[in-house]
Design an enzyme around this catalytic site. Structure first.
Site, PDB file in Angstrom:
ATOM      1  N   SER A  28       4.987  -8.783   8.839  1.00 18.51           N
ATOM      2  CA  SER A  28       5.043  -7.385   9.301  1.00 18.51           C
ATOM      3  C   SER A  28       6.052  -7.021  10.228  1.00 18.51           C
ATOM      4  CB  SER A  28       3.667  -7.080   9.718  1.00 18.51           C
ATOM      5  OG  SER A  28       2.721  -6.865   8.775  1.00 18.51           O
ATOM      6  N   GLN A 175       0.592   0.759   7.128  1.00 21.72           N
ATOM      7  CA  GLN A 175       1.942   1.217   6.327  1.00 21.72           C
ATOM      8  C   GLN A 175       2.077   2.817   6.304  1.00 21.72           C
ATOM      9  OE1 GLN A 175       1.549  -0.725   2.407  1.00 21.72           O
ATOM     10  NE2 GLN A 175       2.027  -2.783   3.318  1.00 21.72           N
ATOM     11  N   ASP A 321      -5.537  -8.722   5.231  1.00 21.39           N
ATOM     12  CA  ASP A 321      -4.877  -9.590   4.177  1.00 21.39           C
ATOM     13  C   ASP A 321      -5.557 -11.114   4.211  1.00 21.39           C
ATOM     14  OD1 ASP A 321      -3.059  -7.808   3.726  1.00 21.39           O
ATOM     15  OD2 ASP A 321      -1.541  -8.387   5.543  1.00 21.39           O
TER      16      ASP A 321
HETATM   17  C1  S3P Z   1       1.081  -3.974   6.470  1.00 20.83           C
HETATM   18  C2  S3P Z   1      -0.055  -3.489   6.485  1.00 20.83           C
HETATM   19  C3  S3P Z   1      -1.434  -3.817   5.605  1.00 20.83           C
HETATM   20  C4  S3P Z   1      -1.206  -5.082   5.130  1.00 20.83           C
HETATM   21  C5  S3P Z   1       0.171  -5.182   4.571  1.00 20.83           C
HETATM   22  C6  S3P Z   1       0.907  -5.364   5.650  1.00 20.83           C
HETATM   23  C7  S3P Z   1       2.133  -3.790   7.327  1.00 20.83           C
HETATM   24  O1  S3P Z   1      -1.326  -2.724   4.683  1.00 20.83           O
HETATM   25  O2  S3P Z   1      -2.225  -5.256   4.034  1.00 20.83           O
HETATM   26  O3  S3P Z   1       0.137  -6.718   4.031  1.00 20.83           O
HETATM   27  O4  S3P Z   1       2.998  -4.552   7.785  1.00 20.83           O
HETATM   28  O5  S3P Z   1       1.960  -2.567   7.962  1.00 20.83           O
HETATM   29  P1  S3P Z   1      -1.846  -1.402   4.764  1.00 20.83           P
HETATM   30  O6  S3P Z   1      -1.426  -0.600   5.870  1.00 20.83           O
HETATM   31  O7  S3P Z   1      -1.766  -0.632   3.349  1.00 20.83           O
HETATM   32  O8  S3P Z   1      -3.534  -1.734   4.860  1.00 20.83           O
END
Ligand code: S3P
Length: 442
Positions: A28, A175, A321
């Protein structure tokens, strides 16, 4: 991309996990370092960048947008930031491979540009829901469309103006939050995002580090556009989501003791530690105050008997995750583990509830999948052949199950492990997992 290779893992039972390990850089944070470094003014120096396919897809896309990036060399990048208005029109659609984070964050960043763009990805990414970002971006005035069923390709056309919004997210998604904050950098006025539960805050932290003020209160985050970012040094810790496989593996394997070094311990990411500790795991945290940047520390984990629990729903986004690995822990625990409020798992790189339930059943574990979670009754793994359905985290989770299975475990559909954890097989083998791989051209 690895689309044309079929890779399987073959695990022989009886391994243990020992030693000092460092897992690769946080995925991330690696995405955000490239996205924000590129639109900052000046050269951003990055260390600890994850050289996995997902973060490399973000990096390649940024190069197609005209940004000069040196590296990666041993996790180091030098990003020659072009400033908020310096990106150039790409000559072709941007292919983001398997990476949902890249697609959703680029959607926000590209919504405010003065050129058109198109975002595509592999078969898994082209099935994932995108309206969760395109709907609020449209409320900000963006011209962004999906295919009829709400999936990519995303097509973005320039507009005269992006306006800030006050938006309550229906799902707790870092995200979506990040996409709106990125668009908000280009907006006139404030953009405020309300989250129904705390989600990872790497975007907010990095924006602050790059000199963009971020206001935060319980439940909302606000920035004011148009903003200006100034380059900095970014030190990326080891990825707790990758460390999670070893936290689980060492917890379930008799005789195991593993020290994980330099792991990112951002409070919005450590749900996996809390859940495992509630199950009885023996995990010691030694914070490293000299880490710089995000909180970092060393984790020591030793084998310990686990018990099933009801996973508190507020921990779900903080461990989102890590559930495939946690399901393996639950399968080895005494009694029942119950997860609710986790319907998001159905729209990850695979439907993680269905794919994990299928594999756990093959390995002799009693599971009851539900729309928003699962009930797992602890037992003993048999050997068997399971399928990761191209989902990196599922492949690595079943690899850990192989430590304590009564016979060999074969996991098909493992080629995507390199998206988040290049070198997984070598590191796991060095720690004591009996793992071999087989590859064939599809
Ligand atoms: C992430 C947010 C998570 C996670 C993904 C990475 C990020 O998703 O599952 O692997 O880097 O912002 P969501 O925001 O859709 O929950």
């Amino acid at each position: 991309m690895t689309g044309s290779i079929e890779r399987s893992f073959h695990i022989h039972p009886g391994g243990a996990l020992t030693g000092h390990l460092r897992v690769p850089g946080d995925k991330s944070i690696s995405h955000r370092a490239v996205l924000l470094g590129a639109i900052a003014e000046g050269v951003t120096e990055v260390e600890g960048f994850l050289e996995g396919d997902d973060a490399l897809a973000t990096l390649a896309a940024m190069r197609h947008l005209g940004v000069d990036i040196e590296g990666p060399v041993e996790g180091r990048l030098r990003i020659h930031g072009v400033g908020l208005r310096g990106l150039k029109a790409p000559s072709a659609p941007l292919d983001l491979g398997n990476s949902g984070t890249s697609m959703r964050l680029f959607a926000g960043l590209l919504a405010g540009q003065s050129f058109s763009s198109e975002l595509i990805g592999d078969a898994s990414l082209m099935r994932r829901p995108m309206r969760r970002v395109t709907d609020p971006l449209a409320l900000m005035g963006a011209d962004i469309t999906t295919a009829a069923n709400g999936t990519a390709p995303l097509r973005i056309v320039p507009v005269n103006e992006i306006t800030g919004i006050d938006y309550a997210m229906p799902v707790a998604s870092a995200q979506v939050k990040s996409a709106l904050l990125l668009a908000g950098l280009y907006a006139n006025g404030p953009t405020r995002v309300h989250e129904p539960a705390v989600t990872r805050d790497h975007t907010e932290q990095m924006l602050s580090a790059l000199g963009c003020p971020v206001s935060r209160q319980d439940g909302w985050i606000e920035i004011s556009g148009p903003a200006r970012l100034t380059s900095t040094r970014i030190k990326i810790p080891a990825d707790i989501s990758s460390a999670a496989f070893f936290l689980v593996g060492a917890s379930i394997a008799p005789g195991a003791e593993v020290v994980l070094e330099g792991v990112g311990l951002n409070p919005s990411r450590i749900g996996v530690i809390e859940i495992l500790q509630r199950m009885g795991a023996d995990i010691t945290i030694d914070p490293d105050p000299s880490g710089g940047g995000e909180p970092t520390g060393q984790l020591t984990v030793r084998h310990s008997p686990l018990r099933g629990i009801e996973i508190p729903v507020e921990l779900v986004p903080l461990a989102i995750d890590e559930f495939p690995a946690l399901f393996v822990a639950a399968a080895c625990a005494e009694g029942e583990t119950v997860l609710r409020g986790a319907e998001e798992l159905r729209v990850k790189e695979s439907d993680r509830i269905a794919v994990m339930a299928e594999g756990l059943s093959v390995l002799g574990i009693d599971v009851e999948p539900q729309a928003d979670g699962i009930r797992i009754t602890g037992g003993a793994f048999s050997g068997g052949q399971v399928h990761a359905r191209g989902d990196h985290r599922i492949a690595m989770s079943f690899a850990m199950a192989g430590l304590v299975a009564s016979g060999p475990v074969q996991i098909d559909g493992c080629a995507e492990v390199d998206t988040s954890f290049p070198g997984f097989v070598e590191l796991a083998r060095a720690a004591g997992l009996h793992i071999e791989t087989a590859e064939e051209q599809k």
